[in-house]
Scaffold this motif. Structure first.
Motif, PDB file in Angstrom:
ATOM      1  N   GLU A 166      12.494  25.984  69.897  1.00  0.00           N
ATOM      2  CA  GLU A 166      12.380  24.713  68.140  1.00  0.00           C
ATOM      3  C   GLU A 166      13.072  23.518  68.598  1.00  0.00           C
ATOM      4  N   THR A 167      14.446  24.121  69.365  1.00  0.00           N
ATOM      5  CA  THR A 167      14.572  21.975  69.358  1.00  0.00           C
ATOM      6  C   THR A 167      13.871  21.780  70.710  1.00  0.00           C
ATOM      7  N   VAL A 168      13.237  22.066  71.658  1.00  0.00           N
ATOM      8  CA  VAL A 168      12.433  21.394  72.240  1.00  0.00           C
ATOM      9  C   VAL A 168      10.695  21.208  72.054  1.00  0.00           C
ATOM     10  N   GLU A 169      10.457  22.113  71.196  1.00  0.00           N
ATOM     11  CA  GLU A 169       9.359  21.506  70.880  1.00  0.00           C
ATOM     12  C   GLU A 169       9.796  20.011  69.132  1.00  0.00           C
ATOM     13  N   GLU A 170      10.391  20.615  68.736  1.00  0.00           N
ATOM     14  CA  GLU A 170      11.178  18.994  68.164  1.00  0.00           C
ATOM     15  C   GLU A 170      11.694  18.026  68.671  1.00  0.00           C
ATOM     16  N   MET A 171      12.345  17.792  69.785  1.00  0.00           N
ATOM     17  CA  MET A 171      12.273  16.687  70.776  1.00  0.00           C
ATOM     18  C   MET A 171      10.615  16.027  71.343  1.00  0.00           C
ATOM     19  N   GLY A 172       9.947  17.106  71.899  1.00  0.00           N
ATOM     20  CA  GLY A 172       8.811  16.902  72.234  1.00  0.00           C
ATOM     21  C   GLY A 172       7.737  15.802  71.460  1.00  0.00           C
ATOM     22  N   ARG A 173       7.387  16.284  69.648  1.00  0.00           N
ATOM     23  CA  ARG A 173       7.530  15.415  68.882  1.00  0.00           C
ATOM     24  C   ARG A 173       8.388  14.481  68.323  1.00  0.00           C
ATOM     25  N   GLN A 174       9.520  14.755  68.744  1.00  0.00           N
ATOM     26  CA  GLN A 174      10.097  13.302  68.455  1.00  0.00           C
ATOM     27  C   GLN A 174      10.045  11.971  69.361  1.00  0.00           C
ATOM     28  N   GLU A 207      -1.665  32.924  77.880  1.00  0.00           N
ATOM     29  CA  GLU A 207      -2.971  31.433  77.139  1.00  0.00           C
ATOM     30  C   GLU A 207      -2.294  30.247  77.049  1.00  0.00           C
ATOM     31  N   ALA A 208      -0.491  30.475  76.289  1.00  0.00           N
ATOM     32  CA  ALA A 208      -0.047  29.248  76.483  1.00  0.00           C
ATOM     33  C   ALA A 208       0.363  28.657  77.940  1.00  0.00           C
ATOM     34  N   LEU A 209       0.955  30.089  78.928  1.00  0.00           N
ATOM     35  CA  LEU A 209       1.070  29.194  80.044  1.00  0.00           C
ATOM     36  C   LEU A 209      -0.257  28.722  81.045  1.00  0.00           C
ATOM     37  N   VAL A 210      -0.575  28.970  80.220  1.00  0.00           N
ATOM     38  CA  VAL A 210      -2.341  28.117  81.822  1.00  0.00           C
ATOM     39  C   VAL A 210      -2.091  26.569  81.142  1.00  0.00           C
ATOM     40  N   ARG A 211      -2.331  26.359  79.537  1.00  0.00           N
ATOM     41  CA  ARG A 211      -1.977  25.562  79.138  1.00  0.00           C
ATOM     42  C   ARG A 211      -1.050  24.997  79.470  1.00  0.00           C
ATOM     43  N   ILE A 212      -0.113  24.658  79.357  1.00  0.00           N
ATOM     44  CA  ILE A 212       1.031  24.357  79.917  1.00  0.00           C
ATOM     45  C   ILE A 212       0.820  23.880  81.728  1.00  0.00           C
ATOM     46  N   ASN A 213       0.269  24.597  82.603  1.00  0.00           N
ATOM     47  CA  ASN A 213       0.224  24.431  83.417  1.00  0.00           C
ATOM     48  C   ASN A 213      -0.689  23.149  83.626  1.00  0.00           C
ATOM     49  N   SER A 214      -1.993  22.880  83.565  1.00  0.00           N
ATOM     50  CA  SER A 214      -2.737  22.236  82.842  1.00  0.00           C
ATOM     51  C   SER A 214      -2.456  20.752  82.483  1.00  0.00           C
ATOM     52  N   ILE A 215      -1.568  21.101  82.313  1.00  0.00           N
ATOM     53  CA  ILE A 215      -1.041  19.834  81.225  1.00  0.00           C
ATOM     54  C   ILE A 215      -0.353  18.916  82.587  1.00  0.00           C
ATOM     55  N   GLU A 216       1.114  19.931  83.216  1.00  0.00           N
ATOM     56  CA  GLU A 216       0.923  19.526  83.586  1.00  0.00           C
ATOM     57  C   GLU A 216       0.148  18.996  85.001  1.00  0.00           C
ATOM     58  N   ASP A 238       2.346  12.503  74.944  1.00  0.00           N
ATOM     59  CA  ASP A 238       0.574  13.211  74.172  1.00  0.00           C
ATOM     60  C   ASP A 238       1.953  14.309  75.289  1.00  0.00           C
ATOM     61  N   LEU A 239       1.395  14.226  76.249  1.00  0.00           N
ATOM     62  CA  LEU A 239       1.428  15.658  77.159  1.00  0.00           C
ATOM     63  C   LEU A 239       2.420  16.150  76.913  1.00  0.00           C
ATOM     64  N   ILE A 240       3.491  16.118  77.131  1.00  0.00           N
ATOM     65  CA  ILE A 240       4.388  16.263  76.851  1.00  0.00           C
ATOM     66  C   ILE A 240       4.606  17.117  75.429  1.00  0.00           C
ATOM     67  N   THR A 281       5.562  20.991  75.175  1.00  0.00           N
ATOM     68  CA  THR A 281       6.416  21.604  74.499  1.00  0.00           C
ATOM     69  C   THR A 281       6.108  22.810  73.423  1.00  0.00           C
ATOM     70  N   ALA A 282       4.705  22.200  72.645  1.00  0.00           N
ATOM     71  CA  ALA A 282       4.879  23.341  71.410  1.00  0.00           C
ATOM     72  C   ALA A 282       4.017  24.672  72.178  1.00  0.00           C
ATOM     73  N   GLU A 283       3.258  24.451  72.991  1.00  0.00           N
ATOM     74  CA  GLU A 283       2.830  25.623  74.233  1.00  0.00           C
ATOM     75  C   GLU A 283       4.110  26.679  74.209  1.00  0.00           C
ATOM     76  N   VAL A 284       5.153  25.742  74.614  1.00  0.00           N
ATOM     77  CA  VAL A 284       6.891  26.603  75.753  1.00  0.00           C
ATOM     78  C   VAL A 284       6.947  26.879  74.526  1.00  0.00           C
ATOM     79  N   ALA A 285       7.432  26.569  73.553  1.00  0.00           N
ATOM     80  CA  ALA A 285       7.479  27.662  72.495  1.00  0.00           C
ATOM     81  C   ALA A 285       6.594  28.519  72.183  1.00  0.00           C
ATOM     82  N   ARG A 286       5.411  28.333  71.646  1.00  0.00           N
ATOM     83  CA  ARG A 286       4.646  29.031  71.396  1.00  0.00           C
ATOM     84  C   ARG A 286       4.871  30.826  72.062  1.00  0.00           C
TER      85      ARG A 286
END
Length: 216
Positions: A27-35, A151-160, A124-126, A130-135
């Motif tokens: 949750e902290t990781v995701e919030e830092m991404g939003r911030q 699905e979340a992990l595939v999305r993270i790899n695509s983002i990278e 934007d990608l970060i 981070t939302a996908e990591v939290a998911r």
């Protein structure tokens, strides 16, 4: 690993505790991404100062949570999955937070123009990553959600991968178009830190994938 320890993993309170702690950290990781995204998209230095301070606080909060998790890891013999996997995932999440904090700090201190398309796209990608990591982490405690986790992990790899492409193009454009040496140095450092943060997200995804392979 013996049968007794394997069975013990399924019924001990520590299972819930570690899942709870990872979810809190995520949750902290995701919030830092939003911030970070908000920092990049805001328009005044005063706003940037406020948001950078929030990110600083969140980074310290994550340090405390990570320390508590690793302390519990050292105390508990029975864990929901391998100790090295818990350790690897905890450190990779901490690295994401460190990367976001370092990016925020440089953007704020260097007073970098965040309307720069590379910085905006990477932020934007970060945020998405981070939302996908939290998911993915929220799905870890329930084997029925392996599909959503994958699905979340595939999305993270695509983002990278997208971040790598953006970084390469932006570095090329920076050296071809920017005449001020100080600006080149500042922006390149920010680009590098943002790109490195997407690498840390992929490391977290790899740590989660390792757990899926072993226990699904």
């Amino acid at each position: 690993m013996g049968v007794i320890n394997t069975i013990g993993r399924m019924f001990t309170p520590q299972n819930t505790m570690f899942y709870d702690m990872f979810e809190e950290i995520s949750e902290t990781v995701e919030e830092m991404g939003r911030q970070l995204k908000e920092l990049v998209h805001c328009h005044t230095q005063e706003q940037k100062t406020i948001i950078a301070s929030k990110i600083d606080d969140l980074e310290h909060e994550n340090d405390n949570s990570t320390h508590m998790l690793l302390t519990e890891l050292s105390r508990n013999f029975i864990t929901p999955f391998d100790r090295e996997d818990i350790h690897a995932l905890a450190l990779s999440l901490d690295d994401i937070c460190d990367g976001i904090y370092a990016s925020s700090k440089r953007i704020h201190l260097y007073k970098v123009d965040t309307s720069d398309s590379c910085i905006m796209k990477m932020a934007d990608l970060i945020q998405e990553g981070t939302a996908e990591v939290a998911r993915a982490i929220r799905c870890m405690r329930n084997k029925k959600t392996v599909k959503q986790m994958t699905e979340a992990l595939v999305r993270i790899n695509s983002i990278e991968n997208q971040a790598d492409d953006i970084y390469d193009l932006c570095i090329e454009d920076l050296f071809n178009t920017e005449q001020d040496v100080k600006t080149v140095i500042k922006k390149r450092e920010v680009y590098q830190m943002l790109e490195k943060t997407t690498d840390e997200m992929e490391d977290a995804a790899n740590a989660i994938e390792s757990i899926i392979i072993k226990y699904s």
